[in-house]
Motif scaffolding. Sequence first.
Motif, PDB file in Angstrom:
ATOM      1  N   ARG A 219     -20.582 -25.903 -31.621  1.00 48.93           N
ATOM      2  CA  ARG A 219     -19.198 -26.130 -31.191  1.00 48.93           C
ATOM      3  C   ARG A 219     -18.285 -26.095 -32.422  1.00 48.93           C
ATOM      4  N   ILE A 220     -17.310 -25.217 -32.370  1.00 46.57           N
ATOM      5  CA  ILE A 220     -16.338 -25.140 -33.462  1.00 46.57           C
ATOM      6  C   ILE A 220     -15.090 -25.907 -33.025  1.00 46.57           C
TER       7      ILE A 220
ATOM      8  N   PRO B  21     -27.609 -16.708 -38.941  1.00 46.43           N
ATOM      9  CA  PRO B  21     -28.155 -16.960 -37.596  1.00 46.43           C
ATOM     10  C   PRO B  21     -28.664 -18.386 -37.428  1.00 46.43           C
ATOM     11  N   GLY B  22     -28.229 -19.034 -36.363  1.00 48.65           N
ATOM     12  CA  GLY B  22     -28.695 -20.378 -36.036  1.00 48.65           C
ATOM     13  C   GLY B  22     -28.185 -21.464 -36.961  1.00 48.65           C
TER      14      GLY B  22
ATOM     15  N   PHE C 108     -13.170 -19.628 -42.090  1.00 47.57           N
ATOM     16  CA  PHE C 108     -14.190 -20.437 -41.406  1.00 47.57           C
ATOM     17  C   PHE C 108     -15.061 -21.256 -42.362  1.00 47.57           C
ATOM     18  N   ASP C 109     -15.258 -20.741 -43.595  1.00 45.80           N
ATOM     19  CA  ASP C 109     -16.155 -21.453 -44.512  1.00 45.80           C
ATOM     20  C   ASP C 109     -15.584 -22.800 -44.943  1.00 45.80           C
TER      21      ASP C 109
ATOM     22  N   HIS D 203     -12.176 -14.954 -32.696  1.00 45.29           N
ATOM     23  CA  HIS D 203     -13.033 -13.865 -32.205  1.00 45.29           C
ATOM     24  C   HIS D 203     -14.044 -13.409 -33.260  1.00 45.29           C
ATOM     25  N   LEU D 204     -13.838 -13.815 -34.526  1.00 40.81           N
ATOM     26  CA  LEU D 204     -14.774 -13.419 -35.588  1.00 40.81           C
ATOM     27  C   LEU D 204     -16.014 -14.310 -35.633  1.00 40.81           C
ATOM     28  N   MET D 205     -15.974 -15.427 -34.917  1.00 41.42           N
ATOM     29  CA  MET D 205     -17.082 -16.382 -35.010  1.00 41.42           C
ATOM     30  C   MET D 205     -18.430 -15.737 -34.647  1.00 41.42           C
ATOM     31  N   PRO D 206     -18.502 -14.872 -33.616  1.00 45.08           N
ATOM     32  CA  PRO D 206     -19.792 -14.217 -33.335  1.00 45.08           C
ATOM     33  C   PRO D 206     -20.315 -13.405 -34.525  1.00 45.08           C
ATOM     34  N   LEU D 207     -19.416 -12.788 -35.287  1.00 46.01           N
ATOM     35  CA  LEU D 207     -19.852 -12.052 -36.479  1.00 46.01           C
ATOM     36  C   LEU D 207     -20.443 -13.013 -37.506  1.00 46.01           C
TER      37      LEU D 207
END
Length: 276
Positions: free
Chosen positions: A131-132, A125-126, A82-83, A115-119
Amino acid sequence: MMSSVLSVNVFTAPEKEMVGDRARPFGPPPAFDPSTSTLIFGDEDAVLVDTLATVAEAEALADWVALHHRNLTTIYITHGHFDHYAGLSVLLQRFPDARAITTPKSWELMRAQSHLMPLFRKRWPGQLPARIVLPEAYDDEVFTLEGHELRIIEQGRTDAVDTTSLHVPSIDLVVGGDVFYNQCHMYVGDTTPESRANWIAALDRLAALKPKIAVAGHKKPGAPDTPQAIEESKRYLADFGRLQESASSDRGLYDAMTELYPDWVSHQAWLMFGFQ
Ligand SMILES: [Zn+2]
């Protein structure tokens, strides 16, 4: 037709603090490595490699790209962590004509890890885009910039599965993705002896191209983009393999590695125990 000579510029976003679930027993407070994006440009057009993660980083990157006054035609994402792509929606908003691509395998990893995006949102935070957006899967191993070939090198499992690097033969440039790091502790915690052997083979593949410019996905701000980073990454993997076998505790391994690489960015050295 090759009418222009390509140039390259590297944008480095600094380390970013991370919110953990609990204090770590040793080492500095956890943070995420400084990260790079690479702009390759000719007389008119440009290609951007990787897009950073947070809104603030991606907006700063977009401003910096705009200063080059080129048409951004392509955004290439090196691998599915993701980075390297979370900031893509910000870039596409600023450069709607750019085509964002990655390999079909990296696209799969992005899908599989959504599914890892919430982690990740909990860790920063913030800060991540609401939107990804994923790049599209691109099936060829070559794309072009003003007639110059940009070659995608499939590297298999290095710090992620199905990683790639990008080679631009006409200017002897390698954009490594996370196949090599530059003076930052590496994400070795989820590796095995077998995967490290593949990783070292990937590094040898890059060294064999004899690049003059070698840009790592993570580098200490100001570190030169030279192929020395490829050799140092090889040494780091070998040192880690050796010390992991002999260390009697996590603490011992951590201390031994940070002692061997005292000048490297170490806030992310906790990644030698995996992403937590
Ligand atoms: Zn990375």
